[in-house]
Write an enzyme that holds these catalytic residues in place. Structure first.
Site, PDB file in Angstrom:
ATOM      1  N   GLY A  25     -22.692  38.723 -37.814  1.00  0.00           N
ATOM      2  CA  GLY A  25     -22.113  39.579 -36.783  1.00  0.00           C
ATOM      3  C   GLY A  25     -22.759  40.941 -36.795  1.00  0.00           C
ATOM      4  N   GLY A  26     -22.116  41.891 -36.136  1.00  0.00           N
ATOM      5  CA  GLY A  26     -22.682  43.216 -36.007  1.00  0.00           C
ATOM      6  C   GLY A  26     -22.773  43.977 -37.316  1.00  0.00           C
ATOM      7  N   LYS A  45     -18.778  37.990 -47.382  1.00  0.00           N
ATOM      8  CA  LYS A  45     -19.376  38.781 -46.314  1.00  0.00           C
ATOM      9  C   LYS A  45     -20.260  39.861 -46.938  1.00  0.00           C
ATOM     10  CE  LYS A  45     -16.838  38.347 -42.035  1.00  0.00           C
ATOM     11  NZ  LYS A  45     -16.396  39.078 -40.837  1.00  0.00           N
ATOM     12  N   ASP A 138     -10.570  46.600 -34.999  1.00  0.00           N
ATOM     13  CA  ASP A 138     -11.547  45.673 -34.417  1.00  0.00           C
ATOM     14  C   ASP A 138     -10.915  44.298 -34.175  1.00  0.00           C
ATOM     15  OD1 ASP A 138     -13.984  44.929 -33.374  1.00  0.00           O
ATOM     16  OD2 ASP A 138     -14.907  44.471 -35.307  1.00  0.00           O
TER      17      ASP A 138
END
Length: 873
Positions: A25-26, A45, A138
């Site tokens: 992802g970003g 992550k 988010d």
């Protein structure tokens, strides 16, 4: 080359067995791993390395501890976090399910009961977190996991940890906290302090999408979406789905109110309003379907954003139109990458599919990072990054849109768009290709035109005869698949398969005519106007009047970033995508002393040893006087029509009497150009291995040794730095690596060799004894362009986030910790440091920078409607 997966596997092998990548992802990449101690699968992550470098391990890990407090049945817990081999990571349970985003992509609209259940469970999780003072920031479908039909909210507090740890540097990484379709207005305006009502808004947007099949606001760029978030009301839910109840529609509308005071005060109130068995709980919300007047604060931010949204439209609205009428005029919209991506804006970087729906673009997570292919549908926000395309350049589509040709790591390759399979067609240092319906591929390789069949076979050199020197060749087929255009620096030729002759086109273009479609050419005038010209394929002559499409279209590399589809859509870097150059003089006290615009292309810069002049290399060679800031252009090399084009930096001799450089125009295995005063002469110094790819990179201060770089290719995967004894001409290997090495720099005292080498996806700085010995890593989070202070006691290098770092070097080679020597807000707006040098005392820095321009491209729908007749010379 060591990948992030390999680094992570090695660093965590005592605690976790990392098996494979799950997605990216970003902010981070997710890996599947097995927890050895607890015998369970987990998801790890890993923050993108450049983001982690900007944040710093200690600050980020300190902030992320707050998320470990969250214990709730609908919150995915944080199990562990840490730093390993420069990578910042956190560990969560592995959920065998799917994200809400994946389900929405598959089903579009969810059953109303399922949507409301998910929304209420997420609201319950949010309410629990808000009670501890933690705001998610988010909430989006990709952060909501579905397991056995129930919701789990992931990444709780990660965005806050990033912002709190990163501070001002966070914006320099290009990271945007939040996703535009789900951002609250106050978050979209960049307010650092947001409360629970911002999460309520985001959940309202997610709920709207689950019920309607699309977010409340969408658009082709971040700017377009933000403008709508601040100024428009969403289409009423019941207009899109009449089975949604009045109470549910009203609850979602309330959650999406522009002003926080008009929303539900808590996520629990939103959940209660979604429960149709209970009365609707509202707080200051109006059921009247008219826009709420924005506050003065919102109005101040809204005006420039609305102006921006309108400013990107010519002859129509700036937002994407899903049902375009081909004869209803034309529309211009701005297409931008995700905040964590950078697109290559030169002609090497973009290609629009034949049906005009998908843009293939070379992208990178950093301004000067390793490029790879990314596919972006024009009607979608997310891009698909293609694994196995690292190092990609010059993409070009097959006529049926099912495959893409591209160049990567010294080879011409082919991508199957549907499967993602990448195969190698042949080794080649190529610079552009084209593909016809008969399966022929033409491509340029080292100033020659080559042919290969799309399904494989030998790559053969074509016998096409072109008059004069041709720099940076690029072929493009016309629609008949027989005629093709060959362009070079300010030259263009019309040719035909089976013929070895070509007609030179008469054109006043200041750059490549880069696109051919039907019997038309697009050229760029010296003033930067994009012109459409009709071409008679039989005679090679232009017929009729030229028609202008748009203006201010240029790139600093001589090739416009321009691609046209068969059905009337055009992608172009500009207007407003003016990538200029500037040379910046700055002192170490973080003050910019002076800035000198560079009118033409330059991509290398070297300071003379006496500190009085800077040699700029690009399409020509110029000298910049450090004292007066005056620029002198040197005389062209003999027999070169277009001046000198360098493939390596200009190198000063020890006494500043000679500039050595490699010329690509008349490239031969042993050709160098030597400048003494302003007269050129050839020098037939041997190259290491006789390879024409070798680049002269450094000359030691005592004049005894020259350093050469031999880059890697598909057929020669080892990159090498060679030492050459000037007296004898003999070569010896200094550095060798399976990957990329470069930018060697010898300390003035001759004791140490600093250089850059690629480690995984980033460049790092290393140092070793000049006469041989083990190397030590100098940088922690990436670096390029090592340069020395005159006394050899300090080493400088540039980083991807546009800082200059300094490292103290003791006489015995002991290194201090890297510290920031120069960091200025001026640099934060640039695409990256192209080259830099440092004064003898280490108190002044000289930087060649990209300046200006946005990171996106303009898309013109129905471009023929934009054409207007103009007179041309």
């Amino acid at each position: 080359m060591i990948s992030t997966l390999e680094r992570l596997t090695a660093a965590l092998r005592s605690s976790y067995r990392v098996t494979r990548e799950l997605g990216a992802g970003g902010m981070a990449t997710v890996y599947l791993a097995h927890d050895l101690k607890h015998e369970r699968d987990v998801a790890i992550k890993v923050l993108h390395p450049d983001l982690g470098a900007a944040l710093g391990a200690e600050r980020f890990l300190s902030e992320i501890k707050t998320t470990a407090k969250l214990q709730h049945p609908h919150i995915l817990p944080l199990l562990d976090s840490g730093a390993a081999d420069g990578l910042l990571y956190y560990v969560m349970p592995y959920v065998r399910g799917e994200t809400l985003g994946a389900r929405l992509e598959r089903e579009q609209q969810l059953p109303i009961a399922d949507a409301l259940l998910i929304a209420r469970e997420v609201a319950d999780a949010l309410h629990a977190a808000h009670g501890l003072g933690i705001v998610h920031r988010d909430i989006k479908p990709e952060n909501i996991l579905l397991q056995d039909g129930h919701a789990l909210v992931a990444d709780f507090g990660i965005a806050l940890a990033v912002q709190t740890a990163g501070g001002q540097r966070m914006t320099q990484t290009g990271l945007s906290l939040g996703t535009p379709q789900y951002m609250s207005p106050e978050q979209a305006m960049g307010e650092r302090t947001v409360d629970a009502r911002s999460d309520v808004y985001a959940l309202g947007a997610v709920t709207y999408e689950m019920l309607a099949g699309e977010p409340p606001f969408s658009g082709g760029s971040v700017q377009a979406i933000v403008a709508k978030v601040l100024s428009e009301r969403p289409v009423p839910l019941q207009t899109l789905r009449d089975t949604v109840s009045d109470s549910t529609a009203h609850a979602v509308l309330t959650a999406l109110a522009k002003l926080p005071a008009d929303r539900f005060a808590s996520a629990r109130e939103f959940a209660l309003a979604l429960d149709v068995s209970r009365p609707i709980a509202t707080r200051g919300a109006s059921v009247v379907m008219t826009p709420t007047a924005p506050s003065s604060m919102l109005r101040q931010a809204l005006v420039p954003l609305v102006v921006l949204a309108v400013g990107i439209a010519i002859g129509g609205l700036g937002a994407w139109s899903r049902a375009r009428k081909p004869n209803s005029g034309f529309t211009v919209a701005q297409l931008s990458p995700a905040s964590s991506e950078w697109w290559y804006r030169s002609g090497a970087g973009i290609a629009l599919s034949p049906d005009g729906r998908t843009l293939a673009v070379v992208s990178s997570p950093t301004p000067d990072g390793f490029g790879r292919l990314s596919l972006r549908r024009l009607d979608a926000f997310e891009a698909r990054i293609i694994p196995g395309t690292e190092g990609a350049e010059f993409p070009f589509w097959s006529p049926d849109g099912r495959a893409i040709g591209f160049v990567a790591n010294g080879a011409l390759r082919r991508l199957d768009v549907a499967t993602g399979e990448v195969r190698t067609l042949c080794p080649a240092q190529a610079s552009g290709g084209t593909w016809n319906a008969k399966g022929d591929i033409l491509f340029a390789a080292e100033r020659a035109l080559m042919h290969v069949r799309a399904d494989g076979g030998p790559c053969t050199k074509m016998s096409l005869r072109l008059s004069g020197d041709m720099i940076d060749l690029h072929p493009t087929f016309f629609d008949d698949g027989d005629h093709y255009l060959v362009t070079g620096w300010r030259k263009a030729f019309l040719a035909r398969l089976g013929s070895d002759s070509a007609l030179r086109l008469e054109s006043s273009s200041d750059a490549h005519p880069v696109v051919a479609t039907r019997n038309q050419l697009f050229t760029i005038s010296p003033q930067g106007t994009l012109l459409l010209r009709e071409l008679d394929l039989a005679t090679g002559r232009f017929v009729g009047a030229a028609r202008a499409i748009t203006s201010d279209v240029r790139t600093p590399w001589g090739r416009a970033a321009l691609s046209v589809s068969n059905e009337g859509t055009m992608v172009v870097a500009g207007p407003g995508e003016h990538l200029g150059k500037a040379f910046v003089f700055a002192d170490r006290a973080r003050r910019t002393v002076d800035t000198v615009p560079i009118a033409e292309s330059a991509w290398t810069a070297r300071l003379s040893r006496d500190g009085t002049r800077i040699a700029l290399g690009g399409f020509n060679v110029r000298l910049l006087d450090v004292r007066t800031r005056a620029i002198t252009e040197l005389a062209p090399a003999p027999g070169v029509d277009n001046g000198v084009v360098l493939i390596a930096p200009p190198i000063w001799s020890p006494r500043d009497s000679v500039l050595w450089m490699r010329d690509i125009v008349n490239q031969r295995a042993t050709r160098l150009l030597t400048l003494a005063g302003e007269s050129w002469r050839d020098d037939n110094t041997a190259l290491p291995g006789g390879s024409p790819r070798a680049e002269l990179a450094e000359w030691s201060a005592d004049g005894a040794t020259r350093l050469w770089v031999l880059p890697s290719t598909a057929t020669h995967p080892t990159a090498t730095i060679w030492k050459q004894d000037v007296a004898t001409g003999a070569f010896s290997e200094a550095v060798s690596a399976d990957g990329d090495v470069g930018f060697p720099s010898v300390s003035p005292d001759g004791r140490w060799l600093a250089y850059a080498a690629r480690v995984g996806e980033s460049w790092q700085i290393f140092m070793r004894p000049f006469r041989g010995g083990p190397a030590v890593r100098v940088s922690r989070f990436g670096g390029l362009y090592p340069r020395w202070r005159a006394d050899s006691r300090e080493l400088f290098f540039a980083t991807a986030d546009r800082r200059i770092m300094a490292v103290q070097v003791a006489l015995n080679g002991t290194l201090g910790e890297p510290s920031t020597a120069f960091e200025n807000t001026y640099l934060s707006n640039q695409s990256g440091i192209l080259s830099f040098d440092v004064s003898a005392d280490g108190n002044a820095f000289y930087m060649l920078l990209d300046t200006g321009g946005a990171r996106g491209v303009s898309v013109i729908f129905n471009w023929p409607a934009a054409a207007r007749t103009v007179s041309t010379p």
